[in-house]
Design an enzyme around this catalytic site. Sequence first.
Site, PDB file in Angstrom:
ATOM      1  N   SER A 130     -59.111  51.977  39.936  1.00 23.97           N
ATOM      2  CA  SER A 130     -59.199  53.045  38.930  1.00 23.97           C
ATOM      3  C   SER A 130     -59.584  52.472  37.578  1.00 23.97           C
ATOM      4  O   SER A 130     -60.331  53.097  36.824  1.00 23.97           O
ATOM      5  CB  SER A 130     -57.885  53.824  38.840  1.00 23.97           C
ATOM      6  OG  SER A 130     -56.810  52.959  38.519  1.00 23.97           O
ATOM      7  N   GLU A 131     -59.090  51.265  37.239  1.00 25.72           N
ATOM      8  CA  GLU A 131     -59.491  50.599  36.007  1.00 25.72           C
ATOM      9  C   GLU A 131     -59.570  49.088  36.201  1.00 25.72           C
ATOM     10  O   GLU A 131     -58.812  48.506  36.981  1.00 25.72           O
ATOM     11  CB  GLU A 131     -58.525  50.896  34.847  1.00 25.72           C
ATOM     12  CG  GLU A 131     -58.714  52.244  34.196  1.00 25.72           C
ATOM     13  CD  GLU A 131     -57.746  53.282  34.723  1.00 25.72           C
ATOM     14  OE1 GLU A 131     -57.934  54.470  34.430  1.00 25.72           O
ATOM     15  OE2 GLU A 131     -56.823  52.896  35.462  1.00 25.72           O
ATOM     16  N   THR A 132     -60.480  48.491  35.469  1.00 24.52           N
ATOM     17  CA  THR A 132     -60.602  47.037  35.342  1.00 24.52           C
ATOM     18  C   THR A 132     -60.639  46.732  33.849  1.00 24.52           C
ATOM     19  O   THR A 132     -61.335  47.415  33.090  1.00 24.52           O
ATOM     20  CB  THR A 132     -61.890  46.522  36.006  1.00 24.52           C
ATOM     21  OG1 THR A 132     -61.853  46.828  37.404  1.00 24.52           O
ATOM     22  CG2 THR A 132     -62.047  45.023  35.822  1.00 24.52           C
TER      23      THR A 132
END
Length: 296
Positions: free
Chosen positions: A48-50
Amino acid sequence: MQQHTVRFKQVDVFTSVPFKGNPLAVVFDADGLDSEQMQAIARWTNLSETTFLLKPTDPSADYRVRIFTTRGELPFAGHPTLGSAHAWREAGNQPKQSGRLVQQCAAGLIELTEADSARDVWAFAAPPARVTPLADDQYGALAEALRSDAVDYTAQPCGVDNGPQWLVVRMKSAQACLALDPDAAALGRVARTVGAHGIAAYGPHDAHGPATFELRCLMMGGGLGMGEDPVTGSANAALAGLLTAQNTRPGMQYTVRQGTALGRAGDVYVRYDDAAGKTWIGGASVTIVDGTFRLP
């Protein structure tokens, strides 16, 4: 040909138990990467996020972070903030002030504090939010989209924008929240009336339940139907601020369970500090993968 590698961690956030929280990829020493490279890496990790850790440009900050989804950059997000702080500290970095961190991101400076040293729980100060009440004439469409008659309208559903945009809706119970099986397209139409791209539905647990509230974050858009986020810092910050605005706080601190419907066990801690004018959103983090990342 010489390979370029940087330090990399994959962290599980809002949990101390591996695989029970919300995963985050963290890439260190990212100053040499441009936005296109960061976006390519974020698409590859498919989380979902990096996040990408960089040297701060503000002298009061301990580090700078850029946050990418698989589709674009976010000015702020909660679980990437806590996970990045955990990875940065675990890598041997020392904050300028003991027990306190300042993260620089596109949304500005975000303060973090050590909430529980014994359990390595840190918390971030919720950023300011813009609140947009859902119009009364949308209530019927909301209930229909949620496929539920258990919406608690004593707390007005509202759009809350603190970077991400959430339509926050109170259900009559935690059980009603867990039972939701919405119509994604219909719910998306309702959410967009307040500028939101996802819904944060919450409901109270019984007095002896596992937490004060159960929370589910459902996201719509892009023709991909509906997805659910395991544990969401920005939505918990949105909820905490809305409880204050609506004078419905359960006390000066409370807990939230999230991710139950996905087999996770997210554990979120919320504390109000009215004297300082801050709301703290916290949780533990645990590192799952620690190594190097090969770059082209």
